[in-house]
Design an enzyme around this catalytic site. Structure first.
Site, PDB file in Angstrom:
ATOM      1  N   HIS A   1       0.851  -1.187   0.000  1.00 36.74           N
ATOM      2  CA  HIS A   1       0.000   0.000   0.000  1.00 36.74           C
ATOM      3  C   HIS A   1       0.887   1.236   0.000  1.00 36.74           C
ATOM      4  CE1 HIS A   1      -3.280   2.757   0.792  1.00 36.74           C
ATOM      5  NE2 HIS A   1      -2.488   3.346   1.671  1.00 36.74           N
TER       6      HIS A   1
ATOM      7  N   ASP B   1     -15.277   2.526   7.948  1.00 35.16           N
ATOM      8  CA  ASP B   1     -14.256   3.471   7.481  1.00 35.16           C
ATOM      9  C   ASP B   1     -14.808   4.369   6.392  1.00 35.16           C
ATOM     10  OD1 ASP B   1     -11.449   4.480   7.128  1.00 35.16           O
ATOM     11  OD2 ASP B   1     -11.825   3.663   5.135  1.00 35.16           O
TER      12      ASP B   1
ATOM     13  N   ARG C   1     -14.939  12.825   8.237  1.00 39.38           N
ATOM     14  CA  ARG C   1     -13.673  13.523   8.513  1.00 39.38           C
ATOM     15  C   ARG C   1     -13.351  14.511   7.409  1.00 39.38           C
ATOM     16  NH1 ARG C   1      -9.881   8.978   8.321  1.00 39.38           N
ATOM     17  NH2 ARG C   1      -8.272  10.569   8.559  1.00 39.38           N
TER      18      ARG C   1
ATOM     19  N   SER D   1      -7.682   4.099   9.231  1.00 35.92           N
ATOM     20  CA  SER D   1      -8.443   4.099   7.991  1.00 35.92           C
ATOM     21  C   SER D   1      -7.750   3.233   6.937  1.00 35.92           C
ATOM     22  CB  SER D   1      -8.607   5.528   7.468  1.00 35.92           C
ATOM     23  OG  SER D   1      -9.243   5.553   6.211  1.00 35.92           O
TER      24      SER D   1
ATOM     25  N   LYS E   1      -8.860  -1.160   5.815  1.00 37.85           N
ATOM     26  CA  LYS E   1      -9.137  -1.628   4.453  1.00 37.85           C
ATOM     27  C   LYS E   1      -8.120  -2.672   4.003  1.00 37.85           C
ATOM     28  CE  LYS E   1      -9.265   2.563   2.614  1.00 37.85           C
ATOM     29  NZ  LYS E   1      -9.375   3.574   3.673  1.00 37.85           N
TER      30      LYS E   1
END
Length: 423
Positions: free
Chosen positions: A82, A161, A168, A183, A187
């Site tokens: 990621h 999320d 947010r 967050s 995921k």
């Protein structure tokens, strides 16, 4: 449970209990807590922070709000990467097939771009026929037969999320490392991967502008992964200058294909190989083929072509090209010493490569080609940038953005490509 008590506890610097966290995430997801109350709790977290135990439990509660994919029965070990996002960050495109060619399975759930940062799905959708939406059955079949898949996350993964992030985004509570980390990790953990490598970007084109905050975010995410039983490591990498020389959707796919063909820009190749080695090590595959060899011998390209076909795309189809191009020339001769990633990303956005709102469409061919990177020599009058767009009215604002994006013969200092490793 009383939501007011939970807000006050965090407002006053207290630590939330696991029971309080589980309840508040579940209650908000199901509409039992008002938006303004959750906004108040988010702001209290922004100001007061969270302990490691709180962040880990907050992430777990969001993870448990939906389904969690399970690939433990696959014949290959699973590993994923990621990135926190940047300009020209096309690494997922050559990385996923490279790791697949080396023997691992890569269940890569990716997103779309917003603002100056590009999105992996937007890039891949410039390939004719390619589709991002896959069912869990299709995803599993592709992982089994091909070894890698890049697709959109289903709505059933971490729905808490999705709801929290939207709140947010409109309440000024995005900039909180505990909330950012939870967050991202909720995921990624929902993907069901056995190992995870994080690429945390640092610099003007990244969300984290300085090394200290990027290191804190990386440390928090590695701790979350470890606490949830997933082997996790993070690299801090530079985003003060764009990655590669192509910024824009189809332009970046074309550059990724250069890398998969054994060529391509040095920084893209170096980071692809470094991250691939980390992913294979995290997946406990010490005897796997070296990623550099997979790029050189064509096996990574073979895996790419199988991946594209498996998702309906035509790997031989020509990529879209913007209708209009314009060059920006070097005003003087010398050494290019600075090239601001954020400004280049904004120029690509203004040319149509990105979106201001999630529902906006992007232009597949729009973007910016860089003809020099910091450290290289330029001559007066030679092209520094080529701008690509379908709408020539966009050229002027993009050029304005790039006017102060570079220095020639200046004193700029560059970050090393890989700054640190957190494990």
């Amino acid at each position: 449970m009383d939501v007011i008590d939970i807000i006050v506890t965090k407002r006053d610097g207290g630590e939330l209990t696991p029971g309080q966290i589980d309840w508040v995430i579940d209650a908000y997801t199901h509409g039992a807590i008002a938006e303004e109350q959750m906004a108040a709790l988010n702001m209290a977290i922004v100001w007061r922070g969270m302990t490691r135990a709180e962040v880990s439990r907050w992430t777990e509660a969001m993870l448990c709000s939906g389904e969690r994919l399970d690939f433990t029965d696959l014949p290959r070990s699973t590993t994923d990467k990621h990135s926190t996002g940047g300009v020209g960050d096309k690494i997922t495109l050559p990385l996923t097939p490279t790791v697949a060619a080396c023997g691992a399975a890569v269940p890569q759930l990716s997103g779309r771009g917003l603002g100056h940062t590009g999105g992996t799905l937007d890039k891949l959708e410039s390939i004719p026929g390619w589709r991002a939406e896959l069912s869990p059955v299709e995803m599993r079949r592709t992982l089994t037969e091909v070894g890698g898949v890049i697709c959109a996350a289903g709505t059933g993964l971490a729905p808490a999320d999705r709801k929290l992030y939207a709140l947010r985004d409109v309440t000024g509570t995005v900039e909180s490392i505990p909330l950012i980390a939870s967050s991202i990790m909720s995921k990624k953990l929902a993907e069901g991967t056995g190992a995870l490598v994080l690429d945390v970007k640092v610099g003007s084109g990244a969300f984290m502008k300085d090394t200290a905050s990027a290191r804190e975010l990386a440390r928090t995410m590695v701790d979350i992964g470890t606490d949830n039983g997933v082997r996790t490591v993070a690299l801090l990498t530079a985003m003060d200058t764009p990655l590669g020389k192509q910024i824009g959707n189809a332009l970046e796919v074309a550059e990724a294909l250069e890398v998969l063909s054994g060529g391509g820009p040095e920084d893209i190749v170096e980071l692809t190989v470094r991250l691939a080695r980390e992913m294979l090590a995290a997946a406990d595959l010490p005897d796997a083929k070296d990623p550099g060899e997979a790029l050189r011998d064509g096996s990574a390209m073979d895996a790419w072509r199988r991946m594209v076909r498996a998702q309906g795309g035509d790997p031989d189809a020509p990529l879209p090209v913007a209708a209009e191009q314009r060059e920006i020339l070097a005003p003087t001769s010398g050494t290019l010493t600075r090239l601001d990633a954020y400004a280049v990303g904004m120029a690509a956005w203004r040319l149509g490569a990105g979106r201001a709102r999630k529902e906006d469409r992007v232009s597949a061919g729009a973007g910016v080609t860089l003809h020099a990177k910091p450290g290289e020599q330029v001559r007066v009058g030679q092209p520094l940038f080529t701008l690509h767009t379908d709408d020539p009215d966009r050229f002027e604002r993009a050029a304005e953005t790039l006017a102060d994006a570079f220095d020639i013969n200046g004193d700029g200092e560059r970050l090393p490509l890989v700054i640190d490793r957190i494990c």
